[in-house]
Enzyme design. Structure first.
Site, short mmCIF file in Angstrom:
data_model
loop_
_atom_site.label_atom_id
_atom_site.label_comp_id
_atom_site.label_asym_id
_atom_site.label_seq_id
_atom_site.Cartn_x
_atom_site.Cartn_y
_atom_site.Cartn_z
N LYS A 67 89.13 30.34 20.44
CA LYS A 67 88.75 30.17 19.04
C LYS A 67 89.27 28.84 18.53
O LYS A 67 90.40 28.45 18.83
CB LYS A 67 89.31 31.33 18.21
CG LYS A 67 88.83 31.35 16.76
CD LYS A 67 89.37 32.58 16.03
CE LYS A 67 88.92 32.63 14.57
NZ LYS A 67 89.44 33.83 13.87
N SER A 142 86.16 36.52 11.17
CA SER A 142 85.93 35.11 11.40
C SER A 142 85.79 34.73 12.87
O SER A 142 85.35 33.63 13.18
CB SER A 142 87.09 34.31 10.79
OG SER A 142 88.32 34.59 11.45
N SER A 166 89.51 40.13 11.52
CA SER A 166 88.66 39.09 12.10
C SER A 166 88.48 39.15 13.60
O SER A 166 87.69 38.40 14.17
CB SER A 166 89.18 37.70 11.71
OG SER A 166 88.96 37.45 10.34
#
Length: 466
Positions: A67, A142, A166
């Site tokens: 990420k 997210s 998330s």
């Protein structure tokens, strides 16, 4: 072989037997990246040369997608924000050091909501990510790029971060396993902060066993992160061998089974409960009475901490610097106005307000006190049950552009925020599909630093729904 379809355990076994090399795995992922990324948009950048170099140096290593808020030396770390355009990390985050030491290599930077603020990855400042199961829908957020990469077989596994849901919500949307470790179980050093008392790095994988393997590599005390206690890290993969529902007491918190839950999510969750009971678990109704305050508490604490953490992005030291600035004041204001997206600005404004003179005690101080009550609810309920089972998200993946109202978007984390505030561990495990073919996961929650129990319950559930 389509090596990109493998999970961690299968990849490790093939590498150990010499059936293929790490370079073969990376090449397969690169081919998949070129074939699918234009339509799915999981990756922001992919340094193919560096990935192949690391694979050649570590021929038995498994590549992991990262990420884009976790620092990897020599790689961009933009947090999917224009304000960090051009920033290249000079160091490895602790989780990356741990990965490399455990036979994994970073491989590609995946998309996210800007600075991890969002539930759909539509807030990314650098690109759009689509759900691999339906390209008209969001992958969640997210950690939407991580989930889309795993669910779309564009990586072996991925790292995500979870502040209020998330990891778990996008895992539910994209049919993968997502683990939010207990607060402090995994170091945050080198992970760009959103809300420092909530953020946790965790695995997003194709199976629970893969999550157990990856969490073992990630977890542990770190001198660079004072929130990580000196607690031994078990061999989670061994601890979940022979996992079973028999004898487990699973609680259903009545506050999570509410009117307005999507009918398909309710159906799949009800079926999951029945399957657990049929497999030998005792199902009991429990209560977490302060759950109704969790959303309000989160949207005071998280923006407040974000406001403080994002103050460092000012156009001075790195990242975007406005060309229109004439003095120090306009350098700050214009650089931040041009660099941050709408959702980040919204949360900075919210957070600055609740921390301002005259409002700190009325909002932030009170929210912290209610947070303590929420944590006590979980502490008490785990004296009665082994784990909690709840819906993971109130709906399946929704269509791109469907949710324009920020408050409606925030409700996607309705079931994941309370456990984040309490600092306990939780998972999202695939549970079934809607009539339209959209994945739906269920959430399991266990007490603080009870990852072995969480992974065992999740593995037992995975086995009965296969």
């Amino acid at each position: 072989m389509e090596l990109f379809k493998l999970g961690i355990k299968e990849a490790q076994e093939g590498l150990a037997k010499g059936e293929f090399s790490s370079s073969d795995l990376v090449k397969s992922i690169i081919e998949r990246y070129h074939a699918k990324n234009d339509e799915i948009g999981a990756y922001l950048t992919f340094d193919e040369e560096d990935a192949l170099r690391l694979a050649a140096e570590n021929p038995k290593a498994v590549p992991i997608a990262i990420k884009d808020l976790i620092n990897v030396v020599g790689q961009p770390c933009t947090c999917a924000s224009k304000i960090l355009k051009g920033y290249i990390s000079p160091y490895d985050a602790t989780v990356i050091k741990n990965l490399k030491a455990s036979g994994f290599i970073p491989c590609g930077r995946v998309n996210m909501d800007e600075f991890a603020m969002g539930s759909s990855t539509e807030n990314s400042g650098l690109g759009k990510t689509r759900n691999p199961y339906d390209l008209t829908r969001v992958p969640g957020g997210s950690s939407g790029g991580s989930a889309a990469a795993v669910g779309g077989n564009m990586c072996i596994a991925a790292l995500g971060t979870d502040t209020g849901g998330s990891i778990r919500q996008p895992a539910s949307f994209c049919n993968c396993v997502g683990i939010k470790p207990s607060y402090g179980r995994v170091s945050r050093f080198g992970v760009t902060a959103f809300a420092s008392s909530l953020d946790q790095v965790g695995p997003m994988t194709k199976s629970v066993e893969d999550s157990a393997i990856l969490l073992k590599a990630l977890a542990g005390h770190d001198e660079m992160d004072g929130t990580t206690p000196r607690i031994d890290v078990p061999d989670y993969a061994k601890e979940i061998e022979g996992a079973s529902m028999k004898g487990l007491k699973i609680g259903l918190p009545k506050e999570y089974f509410i009117d307005g839950l999507d009918p398909e999510v309710k159906r799949i969750t009800d079926e999951a409960i029945k399957k657990c009971a049929s497999a030998g678990a005792e199902i009991v109704e429990v209560s977490l009475p302060h759950t109704e305050y969790a959303m309000a508490v989160y949207y005071i604490i998280a923006p407040a901490e974000a406001s403080a953490n994002l103050a460092r992005f000012d156009g001075v030291r790195y990242g975007h610097r406005s060309a229109a600035s004439k003095d120090v004041f306009t350098l700050y204001t214009k650089s931040r106005a041009e660099g941050f997206g709408p959702e980040v600005k919204r949360r900075i404004i919210m957070g600055t307000y609740v921390l301002s003179s005259g409002y700190y005690d009325a909002y932030y101080g009170r929210a912290q006190r209610v947070r303590t009550l929420i944590k006590r609810d979980f502490d008490e309920v785990f004296t009665k049950v082994d784990a909690l089972l709840t819906p993971c998200a109130p709906t399946p993946a929704f269509k791109l552009g469907e949710l324009q109202d920020p408050l409606t978007m925030y409700l996607n984390d309705l079931f994941t925020i309370p456990s984040a505030l309490a600092g306990v561990c939780a998972s999202s495990v695939p549970a079934g599909f809607t009539a339209a073919g959209l994945p739906v996961g269920v959430q399991f929650i266990c007490g603080g630093f009870e990852e072995s129990k969480l992974l065992s319950v999740s593995k037992a559930f995975e086995d009965i729904v296969k």
